[in-house]
Design a protein around this motif. Structure first.
Motif, PDB file in Angstrom:
ATOM      1  N   SER A  94      13.313 -41.509 -70.337  1.00 12.33           N
ATOM      2  CA  SER A  94      12.973 -40.309 -71.098  1.00 12.33           C
ATOM      3  C   SER A  94      11.538 -40.350 -71.593  1.00 12.33           C
ATOM      4  O   SER A  94      10.930 -39.309 -71.825  1.00 12.33           O
ATOM      5  CB  SER A  94      13.912 -40.160 -72.301  1.00 12.33           C
ATOM      6  N   GLU A  95      11.021 -41.568 -71.787  1.00 17.73           N
ATOM      7  CA  GLU A  95       9.648 -41.750 -72.250  1.00 17.73           C
ATOM      8  C   GLU A  95       9.072 -43.011 -71.614  1.00 17.73           C
ATOM      9  O   GLU A  95       9.802 -43.947 -71.297  1.00 17.73           O
ATOM     10  CB  GLU A  95       9.579 -41.919 -73.780  1.00 17.73           C
ATOM     11  N   PHE A  96       7.746 -43.018 -71.494  1.00 19.12           N
ATOM     12  CA  PHE A  96       7.023 -44.198 -71.030  1.00 19.12           C
ATOM     13  C   PHE A  96       5.848 -44.405 -71.972  1.00 19.12           C
ATOM     14  O   PHE A  96       4.979 -43.540 -72.083  1.00 19.12           O
ATOM     15  CB  PHE A  96       6.552 -44.010 -69.581  1.00 19.12           C
ATOM     16  N   HIS A  97       5.837 -45.541 -72.666  1.00 24.42           N
ATOM     17  CA  HIS A  97       4.866 -45.770 -73.732  1.00 24.42           C
ATOM     18  C   HIS A  97       3.668 -46.606 -73.308  1.00 24.42           C
ATOM     19  O   HIS A  97       2.888 -46.991 -74.184  1.00 24.42           O
ATOM     20  CB  HIS A  97       5.543 -46.498 -74.910  1.00 24.42           C
ATOM     21  N   ALA A  98       3.521 -46.924 -72.036  1.00 24.97           N
ATOM     22  CA  ALA A  98       2.501 -47.907 -71.669  1.00 24.97           C
ATOM     23  C   ALA A  98       1.665 -47.493 -70.461  1.00 24.97           C
ATOM     24  O   ALA A  98       1.292 -48.317 -69.629  1.00 24.97           O
ATOM     25  CB  ALA A  98       3.164 -49.265 -71.407  1.00 24.97           C
ATOM     26  N   LEU A  99       1.336 -46.214 -70.368  1.00 25.60           N
ATOM     27  CA  LEU A  99       0.502 -45.744 -69.269  1.00 25.60           C
ATOM     28  C   LEU A  99      -0.940 -46.227 -69.474  1.00 25.60           C
ATOM     29  O   LEU A  99      -1.538 -45.960 -70.524  1.00 25.60           O
ATOM     30  CB  LEU A  99       0.527 -44.221 -69.192  1.00 25.60           C
ATOM     31  N   ASP A 100      -1.477 -46.932 -68.492  1.00 26.30           N
ATOM     32  CA  ASP A 100      -2.843 -47.438 -68.657  1.00 26.30           C
ATOM     33  C   ASP A 100      -3.635 -47.487 -67.353  1.00 26.30           C
ATOM     34  O   ASP A 100      -4.673 -48.135 -67.278  1.00 26.30           O
ATOM     35  CB  ASP A 100      -2.846 -48.822 -69.318  1.00 26.30           C
ATOM     36  N   SER A 101      -3.141 -46.783 -66.311  1.00 22.63           N
ATOM     37  CA  SER A 101      -3.896 -46.742 -65.062  1.00 22.63           C
ATOM     38  C   SER A 101      -3.597 -45.463 -64.303  1.00 22.63           C
ATOM     39  O   SER A 101      -2.489 -44.908 -64.390  1.00 22.63           O
ATOM     40  CB  SER A 101      -3.553 -47.946 -64.173  1.00 22.63           C
ATOM     41  N   LEU A 102      -4.591 -44.975 -63.572  1.00 25.80           N
ATOM     42  CA  LEU A 102      -4.378 -43.790 -62.745  1.00 25.80           C
ATOM     43  C   LEU A 102      -3.431 -44.095 -61.599  1.00 25.80           C
ATOM     44  O   LEU A 102      -2.704 -43.212 -61.136  1.00 25.80           O
ATOM     45  CB  LEU A 102      -5.724 -43.290 -62.214  1.00 25.80           C
ATOM     46  N   ARG A 103      -3.435 -45.326 -61.153  1.00 22.29           N
ATOM     47  CA  ARG A 103      -2.510 -45.701 -60.079  1.00 22.29           C
ATOM     48  C   ARG A 103      -1.059 -45.516 -60.536  1.00 22.29           C
ATOM     49  O   ARG A 103      -0.228 -44.969 -59.806  1.00 22.29           O
ATOM     50  CB  ARG A 103      -2.769 -47.161 -59.682  1.00 22.29           C
ATOM     51  N   ALA A 104      -0.751 -45.966 -61.747  1.00 20.86           N
ATOM     52  CA  ALA A 104       0.601 -45.784 -62.273  1.00 20.86           C
ATOM     53  C   ALA A 104       0.898 -44.308 -62.494  1.00 20.86           C
ATOM     54  O   ALA A 104       2.002 -43.831 -62.216  1.00 20.86           O
ATOM     55  CB  ALA A 104       0.763 -46.565 -63.571  1.00 20.86           C
ATOM     56  N   ALA A 105      -0.072 -43.564 -63.006  1.00 24.80           N
ATOM     57  CA  ALA A 105       0.121 -42.123 -63.227  1.00 24.80           C
ATOM     58  C   ALA A 105       0.429 -41.418 -61.910  1.00 24.80           C
ATOM     59  O   ALA A 105       1.332 -40.571 -61.842  1.00 24.80           O
ATOM     60  CB  ALA A 105      -1.130 -41.529 -63.873  1.00 24.80           C
ATOM     61  N   ARG A 106      -0.307 -41.765 -60.872  1.00 22.64           N
ATOM     62  CA  ARG A 106      -0.123 -41.146 -59.561  1.00 22.64           C
ATOM     63  C   ARG A 106       1.269 -41.457 -59.002  1.00 22.64           C
ATOM     64  O   ARG A 106       1.964 -40.569 -58.474  1.00 22.64           O
ATOM     65  CB  ARG A 106      -1.218 -41.639 -58.618  1.00 22.64           C
ATOM     66  N   ALA A 107       1.679 -42.720 -59.118  1.00 22.79           N
ATOM     67  CA  ALA A 107       2.977 -43.124 -58.591  1.00 22.79           C
ATOM     68  C   ALA A 107       4.120 -42.448 -59.343  1.00 22.79           C
ATOM     69  O   ALA A 107       5.086 -41.956 -58.743  1.00 22.79           O
ATOM     70  CB  ALA A 107       3.113 -44.647 -58.670  1.00 22.79           C
ATOM     71  N   LEU A 108       4.018 -42.405 -60.660  1.00 20.43           N
ATOM     72  CA  LEU A 108       5.049 -41.751 -61.458  1.00 20.43           C
ATOM     73  C   LEU A 108       5.121 -40.259 -61.147  1.00 20.43           C
ATOM     74  O   LEU A 108       6.208 -39.694 -60.983  1.00 20.43           O
ATOM     75  CB  LEU A 108       4.757 -41.944 -62.946  1.00 20.43           C
ATOM     76  N   ASP A 109       3.965 -39.614 -61.076  1.00 18.60           N
ATOM     77  CA  ASP A 109       3.940 -38.176 -60.841  1.00 18.60           C
ATOM     78  C   ASP A 109       4.586 -37.819 -59.506  1.00 18.60           C
ATOM     79  O   ASP A 109       5.367 -36.866 -59.421  1.00 18.60           O
ATOM     80  CB  ASP A 109       2.492 -37.685 -60.889  1.00 18.60           C
ATOM     81  N   ALA A 110       4.286 -38.595 -58.477  1.00 20.20           N
ATOM     82  CA  ALA A 110       4.861 -38.315 -57.158  1.00 20.20           C
ATOM     83  C   ALA A 110       6.380 -38.417 -57.202  1.00 20.20           C
ATOM     84  O   ALA A 110       7.094 -37.559 -56.651  1.00 20.20           O
ATOM     85  CB  ALA A 110       4.281 -39.283 -56.127  1.00 20.20           C
ATOM     86  N   ARG A 111       6.887 -39.447 -57.849  1.00 20.10           N
ATOM     87  CA  ARG A 111       8.336 -39.642 -57.912  1.00 20.10           C
ATOM     88  C   ARG A 111       9.004 -38.575 -58.780  1.00 20.10           C
ATOM     89  O   ARG A 111      10.079 -38.060 -58.462  1.00 20.10           O
ATOM     90  CB  ARG A 111       8.645 -41.031 -58.470  1.00 20.10           C
ATOM     91  N   LEU A 112       8.387 -38.247 -59.890  1.00 18.41           N
ATOM     92  CA  LEU A 112       8.941 -37.223 -60.767  1.00 18.41           C
ATOM     93  C   LEU A 112       8.965 -35.854 -60.098  1.00 18.41           C
ATOM     94  O   LEU A 112       9.944 -35.102 -60.212  1.00 18.41           O
ATOM     95  CB  LEU A 112       8.131 -37.164 -62.063  1.00 18.41           C
ATOM     96  N   GLN A 113       7.883 -35.541 -59.402  1.00 15.75           N
ATOM     97  CA  GLN A 113       7.820 -34.251 -58.692  1.00 15.75           C
ATOM     98  C   GLN A 113       8.948 -34.147 -57.674  1.00 15.75           C
ATOM     99  O   GLN A 113       9.590 -33.102 -57.529  1.00 15.75           O
ATOM    100  CB  GLN A 113       6.460 -34.104 -57.998  1.00 15.75           C
ATOM    101  N   ALA A 114       9.205 -35.257 -56.970  1.00 17.20           N
ATOM    102  CA  ALA A 114      10.257 -35.255 -55.961  1.00 17.20           C
ATOM    103  C   ALA A 114      11.632 -35.024 -56.580  1.00 17.20           C
ATOM    104  O   ALA A 114      12.521 -34.440 -55.951  1.00 17.20           O
ATOM    105  CB  ALA A 114      10.239 -36.578 -55.192  1.00 17.20           C
TER     106      ALA A 114
END
Length: 252
Positions: free
Chosen positions: A105-125
């Motif tokens: 429900s939440e992610f408290h430790a975003l600290d890289s664009l690589r992680a943001a990109r990976a999460l966004d792709a999976r969430l969009q799917a």
């Protein structure tokens, strides 16, 4: 003094009530409303049967550091406890983004664009969105994950490209010390950075959250502006392994 293990529902109710009383007192000292500060129970390493007791004691959200552990608990408990929210508060290795997108429900430790990109792709799917907090290394310790404070604005300016990520605020881990001024300095730095980003970052209006403070320092965090405190051992009891075990690559 080590925290005693909570083995019953009554133990957990008593510990949570004691934590909330201390939170309320910290709010009163700092002129804040207790309604403005959330208690996030941290359940890492706590076995499923004791988490079920926590549910019976009224806990409706839990914070976990390790993706695999959290995912397994979610799978085991989601049928019986459909309203239980899981918050990932530890570092994310991008190969685990698929799991996080499925259950968190939440992610408290975003600290890289690589992680943001990976999460966004999976969430969009999956057709989902995720509330995220950006982790800032306020102590300057090489042993900790998180962006340097001076990197935060440039990072925030990249995040609107990831439509499924709802940026809600910042998170930090204070210096691991009993020296109150040093700990408070970490918290004050995060608060001041959040206030500056509210003026300059694209998501400024949404940056309300400050996730900071744990079992040993949550009262100081509240007095410095925390909106979420992450408390584990003071609720569930001492962990058998040192904190270093829960952070990959020796980092926190």
């Amino acid at each position: 003094m080590p925290f005693e293990t909570a083995l019953t529902e009554e133990d957990l109710r008593r510990n949570i009530a004691a934590i909330r009383a201390r939170m309320d007192a910290a709010c009163q000292r700092s002129g804040r409303s207790p309604q403005d500060v959330r208690l996030l129970p941290v359940s890492k390493t706590v076995p499923e049967e004791r988490l079920r007791l926590a549910w019976a004691a009224g806990v409706r959200e839990m914070g976990e550091n390790k993706v695999q552990e959290a995912y397994g608990k979610w799978q085991a408990m989601r049928q019986d406890m459909p309203g239980l929210r899981w918050c990932l508060i530890g570092h994310l290795q991008t190969n685990k983004a698929r799991l996080v997108a499925e259950f968190a429900s939440e992610f408290h430790a975003l600290d890289s664009l690589r992680a943001a990109r990976a999460l966004d792709a999976r969430l969009q799917a999956l057709g989902r969105s995720l509330d995220v907090l950006v982790q800032i290394n306020t102590s300057g310790e090489a042993s900790k994950f998180g962006l340097a404070p001076q990197e935060a604005l440039a990072f925030m300016r990249e995040l609107p490209a990831f439509a499924s990520l709802n940026v809600r605020g910042l998170m930090t881990l204070a210096m691991h010390t009993t020296d109150e001024p040093q700990v408070r300095q970490c918290f004050a730095l995060l608060r001041d950075l959040r206030d500056r980003l509210r003026q300059d970052a694209p998501q400024g209006a949404a940056l309300a959250e400050l996730s900071m403070g744990m079992s040993g320092d949550f009262e100081w965090a509240i007095e410095e502006g925390a909106t979420t405190v992450r408390v584990g051992q003071a609720i569930f009891g001492a962990r058998s392994l040192p904190d270093s075990h829960y952070w990959p690559e020796g980092k926190a």
